[in-house]
Design an enzyme around this catalytic site. Structure first.
Site, PDB file in Angstrom:
ATOM      1  N   GLU A   4      -4.379  -9.710  -2.319  1.00 56.52           N
ATOM      2  CA  GLU A   4      -4.367  -8.209  -2.310  1.00 56.52           C
ATOM      3  C   GLU A   4      -5.067  -7.690  -3.592  1.00 56.52           C
ATOM      4  OE1 GLU A   4      -3.341  -5.542  -0.162  1.00 56.52           O
ATOM      5  OE2 GLU A   4      -3.777  -4.364  -2.032  1.00 56.52           O
ATOM      6  N   GLU A  61      -2.877 -14.637   4.263  1.00 58.05           N
ATOM      7  CA  GLU A  61      -2.911 -13.052   4.723  1.00 58.05           C
ATOM      8  C   GLU A  61      -3.881 -12.574   3.888  1.00 58.05           C
ATOM      9  OE1 GLU A  61       0.188 -10.339   4.388  1.00 58.05           O
ATOM     10  OE2 GLU A  61      -0.610  -9.007   5.627  1.00 58.05           O
ATOM     11  N   ASP A 100      -4.874  -0.673  13.856  1.00 60.59           N
ATOM     12  CA  ASP A 100      -4.538   0.750  14.448  1.00 60.59           C
ATOM     13  C   ASP A 100      -5.806   1.296  15.185  1.00 60.59           C
ATOM     14  OD1 ASP A 100      -5.021   0.997  11.532  1.00 60.59           O
ATOM     15  OD2 ASP A 100      -5.129   3.137  12.282  1.00 60.59           O
ATOM     16  N   THR A 108       4.167  -4.582   9.463  1.00 58.04           N
ATOM     17  CA  THR A 108       3.702  -4.421   8.097  1.00 58.04           C
ATOM     18  C   THR A 108       3.978  -3.030   7.892  1.00 58.04           C
ATOM     19  OG1 THR A 108       1.556  -3.452   8.648  1.00 58.04           O
ATOM     20  CG2 THR A 108       1.612  -5.833   8.699  1.00 58.04           C
ATOM     21  N   GLU A 109       4.140  -2.704   6.596  1.00 58.37           N
ATOM     22  CA  GLU A 109       4.285  -1.337   6.028  1.00 58.37           C
ATOM     23  C   GLU A 109       3.216  -0.192   6.776  1.00 58.37           C
ATOM     24  OE1 GLU A 109       3.503  -3.966   3.973  1.00 58.37           O
ATOM     25  OE2 GLU A 109       5.190  -4.160   2.546  1.00 58.37           O
ATOM     26  N   PHE A 110       2.061  -0.548   6.940  1.00 54.37           N
ATOM     27  CA  PHE A 110       1.104   0.444   7.510  1.00 54.37           C
ATOM     28  C   PHE A 110       1.439   0.554   8.976  1.00 54.37           C
ATOM     29  CE2 PHE A 110      -2.325   2.168   5.024  1.00 54.37           C
ATOM     30  CZ  PHE A 110      -2.187   1.551   3.618  1.00 54.37           C
ATOM     31  N   GLU A 111       2.040  -0.584   9.716  1.00 54.34           N
ATOM     32  CA  GLU A 111       2.366  -0.466  11.091  1.00 54.34           C
ATOM     33  C   GLU A 111       3.499   0.336  11.265  1.00 54.34           C
ATOM     34  OE1 GLU A 111       2.899  -4.623  12.094  1.00 54.34           O
ATOM     35  OE2 GLU A 111       3.035  -4.042  14.500  1.00 54.34           O
ATOM     36  N   ASP A 131      -8.887  -1.962   6.114  1.00 54.38           N
ATOM     37  CA  ASP A 131      -9.404  -0.613   6.093  1.00 54.38           C
ATOM     38  C   ASP A 131     -10.548  -0.501   6.952  1.00 54.38           C
ATOM     39  OD1 ASP A 131      -7.635   0.607   3.877  1.00 54.38           O
ATOM     40  OD2 ASP A 131      -8.873  -1.141   2.793  1.00 54.38           O
TER      41      ASP A 131
END
Ligand SMILES: C[S@@+](CC[C@H](N)C(=O)[O-])C[C@H]1O[C@@H](n2cnc3c(N)ncnc32)[C@H](O)[C@@H]1O
Length: 231
Positions: free
Chosen positions: A86, A61, A169, A208-211, A135
């Site tokens: 990350e 990932e 997104d 995911t957290e952002f999702e 991003d």
């Protein structure tokens, strides 16, 4: 290595600083789950199966955030190995902590940039790659992680039949990816949707957290692409 920033800062910064993010030192608490030493990581190129002690397929990932997705995948698929890249210290520590608490055996977080993967992943070593909510860099498109150069690199690192899975997104990022994919003969877009959560793929999707944020706070449609490396 002694648990001290005096020994550690040179791994990450060119010059010593007055204040350090406390999570820099916390990274040392998770040697089984988190790597940041460039030399050691580069030495593992082509040998990730030795690191995990088995011959299971290897998935990567890119930009794993706080680690929910890769932790979820590694829990679901114990017969696969997972690497996750990350850059942010706190997110890495949170990710490694999640893995440690459930005593996972098939996951490793790495503090390295996506742009450097050919230094520590070998040819045909990867079975799949996930890139979730990269991003969008609206003002500076050249900073985007997902661009043609990454796909050229992945052409070497992915096995024949390997896949790339992308969620975003950002509607413009989604259409830009679909557009430049048509330039590659060796990749085929095998699935794409601009509304993942209204498809059958939503059932198996690990958020995911952002999702979670985009869905719950902004009620945003999520774009999703699956790409096959043909040869
Ligand atoms: C918008 S966040 C999404 C995080 C996570 N995938 C999610 O969906 O919750 C993008 C993440 O990519 C990481 N990132 C940005 N550029 C990167 C790069 N070149 N290599 C590796 N990670 C990167 C950032 O630190 C950030 O945590």
């Amino acid at each position: 290595m002694e648990n001290s920033i005096d020994n550690l800062w040179q791994h990450f910064f060119t010059f010593p600083r007055k204040n350090y993010n406390p999570y820099v030192v916390k990274m040392l608490d998770y040697p089984e789950y988190l790597g940041f030493d460039k030399e050691k990581i580069n030495e593992t190129k082509g040998k990730w199966n030795d690191h995990f002690g088995n011959n299971n397929p290897l998935y990567l990932e890119i930009g794993s955030g706080s680690g929910n997705f890769t932790n979820g995948m590694s829990e679901r698929h114990e017969d696969r190995n997972y690497l996750a890249l990350e850059l942010r210290f706190k997110r890495l520590v949170m990710s490694a902590d999640k893995a440690k608490r459930r005593e996972a055996k098939n996951i490793f977080f790495i503090r390295r940039k996506a742009e450097e993967i050919e230094n520590f992943i070998g040819e045909n070593e990867l079975d799949g790659v996930y890139i979730n909510f990269a991003d969008p860099w609206d003002e500076k498109l050249k900073n985007r992680v997902i661009q043609a150069s990454l796909f050229k690199t992945l052409e070497v690192l992915l096995k024949k039949g390997g896949k790339i899975f992308i969620k975003t997104d950002h509607d413009g990022y989604y259409s830009d990816i679909l557009e430049f994919m048509s330039e590659f003969d060796n990749y085929e877009v095998i699935y794409n949707t601009s509304d993942l959560h209204n498809t059958e793929k939503a059932i198996d999707n690990i958020k995911t957290e952002f999702e979670e944020l985009f869905l719950c706070k902004h009620n945003k449609n999520i774009n999703y692409i699956e790409i096959l490396k043909i040869k």
